[in-house]
Design a protein around this motif. Sequence first.
Motif, PDB file in Angstrom:
ATOM      1  N   THR A 199      -5.096   6.490   2.994  1.00 38.55           N
ATOM      2  CA  THR A 199      -5.808   5.270   2.633  1.00 38.55           C
ATOM      3  C   THR A 199      -6.901   5.013   3.659  1.00 38.55           C
ATOM      4  OG1 THR A 199      -3.746   4.353   1.728  1.00 38.55           O
ATOM      5  CG2 THR A 199      -5.529   2.802   2.160  1.00 38.55           C
TER       6      THR A 199
ATOM      7  N   LYS B 266      -5.201  -4.894   1.193  1.00 39.96           N
ATOM      8  CA  LYS B 266      -5.966  -4.387   0.046  1.00 39.96           C
ATOM      9  C   LYS B 266      -6.385  -5.531  -0.875  1.00 39.96           C
ATOM     10  CE  LYS B 266      -4.242   0.356  -0.441  1.00 39.96           C
ATOM     11  NZ  LYS B 266      -3.544   1.308  -1.350  1.00 39.96           N
ATOM     12  N   GLU B 267      -5.431  -6.426  -1.140  1.00 37.71           N
ATOM     13  CA  GLU B 267      -5.726  -7.553  -2.029  1.00 37.71           C
ATOM     14  C   GLU B 267      -6.758  -8.493  -1.405  1.00 37.71           C
ATOM     15  OE1 GLU B 267      -1.962  -9.310  -2.976  1.00 37.71           O
ATOM     16  OE2 GLU B 267      -1.276  -7.564  -4.127  1.00 37.71           O
TER      17      GLU B 267
ATOM     18  N   THR C 286      -2.448 -13.932  -1.698  1.00 39.96           N
ATOM     19  CA  THR C 286      -2.035 -12.561  -1.379  1.00 39.96           C
ATOM     20  C   THR C 286      -0.738 -12.553  -0.577  1.00 39.96           C
ATOM     21  OG1 THR C 286      -3.286 -12.440   0.703  1.00 39.96           O
ATOM     22  CG2 THR C 286      -4.449 -11.808  -1.316  1.00 39.96           C
ATOM     23  N   ARG C 287      -0.399 -13.689  -0.004  1.00 42.27           N
ATOM     24  CA  ARG C 287       0.803 -13.782   0.837  1.00 42.27           C
ATOM     25  C   ARG C 287       1.919 -14.599   0.189  1.00 42.27           C
ATOM     26  NH1 ARG C 287       1.824 -14.263   7.287  1.00 42.27           N
ATOM     27  NH2 ARG C 287       3.998 -14.848   7.065  1.00 42.27           N
TER      28      ARG C 287
ATOM     29  N   GLN D  39      -0.277  -3.442   4.221  1.00 41.79           N
ATOM     30  CA  GLN D  39      -1.272  -2.718   3.439  1.00 41.79           C
ATOM     31  C   GLN D  39      -1.540  -3.394   2.099  1.00 41.79           C
ATOM     32  OE1 GLN D  39       0.322   1.547   4.018  1.00 41.79           O
ATOM     33  NE2 GLN D  39      -1.851   1.845   3.838  1.00 41.79           N
ATOM     34  N   LYS D  40      -0.462  -3.859   1.450  1.00 40.54           N
ATOM     35  CA  LYS D  40      -0.612  -4.524   0.145  1.00 40.54           C
ATOM     36  C   LYS D  40      -1.485  -5.767   0.280  1.00 40.54           C
ATOM     37  CE  LYS D  40       2.099  -6.755  -3.519  1.00 40.54           C
ATOM     38  NZ  LYS D  40       1.466  -8.087  -3.413  1.00 40.54           N
ATOM     39  N   ILE D  41      -1.156  -6.631   1.257  1.00 35.09           N
ATOM     40  CA  ILE D  41      -1.920  -7.863   1.450  1.00 35.09           C
ATOM     41  C   ILE D  41      -3.359  -7.549   1.843  1.00 35.09           C
ATOM     42  CG2 ILE D  41      -2.159  -9.911   2.914  1.00 35.09           C
ATOM     43  CD1 ILE D  41       0.890 -10.075   3.012  1.00 35.09           C
TER      44      ILE D  41
ATOM     45  N   LYS E  61       4.151  -1.746   4.812  1.00 38.91           N
ATOM     46  CA  LYS E  61       3.900  -1.685   3.370  1.00 38.91           C
ATOM     47  C   LYS E  61       3.364  -3.021   2.864  1.00 38.91           C
ATOM     48  CE  LYS E  61       7.998  -0.096   2.060  1.00 38.91           C
ATOM     49  NZ  LYS E  61       9.052   0.405   1.135  1.00 38.91           N
ATOM     50  N   GLN E  62       3.942  -4.117   3.344  1.00 34.85           N
ATOM     51  CA  GLN E  62       3.453  -5.451   2.982  1.00 34.85           C
ATOM     52  C   GLN E  62       2.075  -5.695   3.583  1.00 34.85           C
ATOM     53  OE1 GLN E  62       5.882  -8.715   4.373  1.00 34.85           O
ATOM     54  NE2 GLN E  62       4.936 -10.185   2.984  1.00 34.85           N
TER      55      GLN E  62
ATOM     56  N   SER F 270     -10.203  -1.569  -0.076  1.00 29.63           N
ATOM     57  CA  SER F 270      -9.683  -1.487  -1.438  1.00 29.63           C
ATOM     58  C   SER F 270     -10.836  -1.632  -2.416  1.00 29.63           C
ATOM     59  CB  SER F 270      -8.649  -2.580  -1.686  1.00 29.63           C
ATOM     60  OG  SER F 270      -8.210  -2.560  -3.022  1.00 29.63           O
TER      61      SER F 270
ATOM     62  N   ASP G 108      -6.496   5.433  -3.088  1.00 28.86           N
ATOM     63  CA  ASP G 108      -5.643   6.258  -2.241  1.00 28.86           C
ATOM     64  C   ASP G 108      -5.724   7.728  -2.643  1.00 28.86           C
ATOM     65  OD1 ASP G 108      -4.875   3.968  -0.979  1.00 28.86           O
ATOM     66  OD2 ASP G 108      -2.878   3.857  -1.877  1.00 28.86           O
TER      67      ASP G 108
END
Length: 268
Positions: A111, A257-258, A186-187, A253-255, A250-251, A126, A132
Motif C-alpha cells: 500500500t 484510507k477513508e 471514519t472512526r 490503515q482503514k481509517i 489494520k484499523q 487511497s 493495493d
Amino acid sequence: MLNLEKSEFLSKEQLREVCPVIFADKASKDVSKHYTHIPTSKVIDDMATLGWNVVDAKAVKARKSSTQGYQKHLVVFRNDDVVIDGKGGDTVFPQVLLTNSHDGKNAFTFTAGLFRMVCENGLVISTTQFEDVKMRHMGYSFEELQVKIKEMVEKLPLTVESMNKMQATELAQNEMVKFAKKAITTRFNDDELKRIKIDFQELLNPTRDEDKGNDLWSVFNVVQEKIIDGDFEYKVAGKLRKARQIKNFKQDQKINKELFDVALEFAK
C-alpha cells in the motif's frame, strides 16, 4: 527521532526484537500443501536492494495459539532518495506499507503511504490510481517485485497533484466544520455518533504553528493526526472522555484510507 537528512532505518536485530514473526522459517501447520512459504524477511532483503529500507514494523496480537508466530504483520519502507518537497518546506516521504502473514491467509499486500516530516505523521494514500498491490507467495520473484515497486513510484506525481489540489483549496469556517464532521465518521459509526458529543472546533484546532491555515491540506493533517492519535475528547451521557490512540495497524490503515478519500472529496 527523524531528521531531514536521513531516515533511521531498523536493523535486522531491531526487527527481530520488535516483530519476530517477520523471520518465521516455516509456515503455520494449518496451511495447504500447495502453499509456498516466503518469509517476509526475504521481501525486506529484496526491497533493500531496490533502495527501500524498514522504518517501522509491528504485528497484530495472535488470537489463537496456533497462529502465534505466523500472524498478520506490517512492515513500513522508506527510500531517502524518493522525497516530495511541498510548499513552505512541507517535506513528505513516500512510503510503501507491506502486510503479510505466514498462516496462508494473506498474500503480500503493498500500500502506498506518505510520511509528513513536520509532524512525523504517517498518511495512507487511497485513490483509484493507488489501489493495493498484491503478490502471491507462490511464484514470488525479485523481478516481479521490482516491476510492482517501479509502478508505484511512477504514480507519485499523482500524489503531488493531490497535495497541490488540497493546498490550493481554501475552506471557509463552515466547510472546515463540515469536513471534521465527515472525517469523524471514519472512526465512529452512526450509532456511536448519536450517543456522543464532540467539539468539532477543538478537533480543528492545530497543535503546531506549521499546521495553521484554512487550506484543505493543513486542515486534513490536523484532523487526521488527532483522529489517529486520539488527541481529542468527547462527551458520553454528560461525562467527558479522552479518545484512545489507534494502535491496531489494520484499523489505522482503514481509517487513514477513508480519511484520504474524504479529503479528496473536498479538493477543488
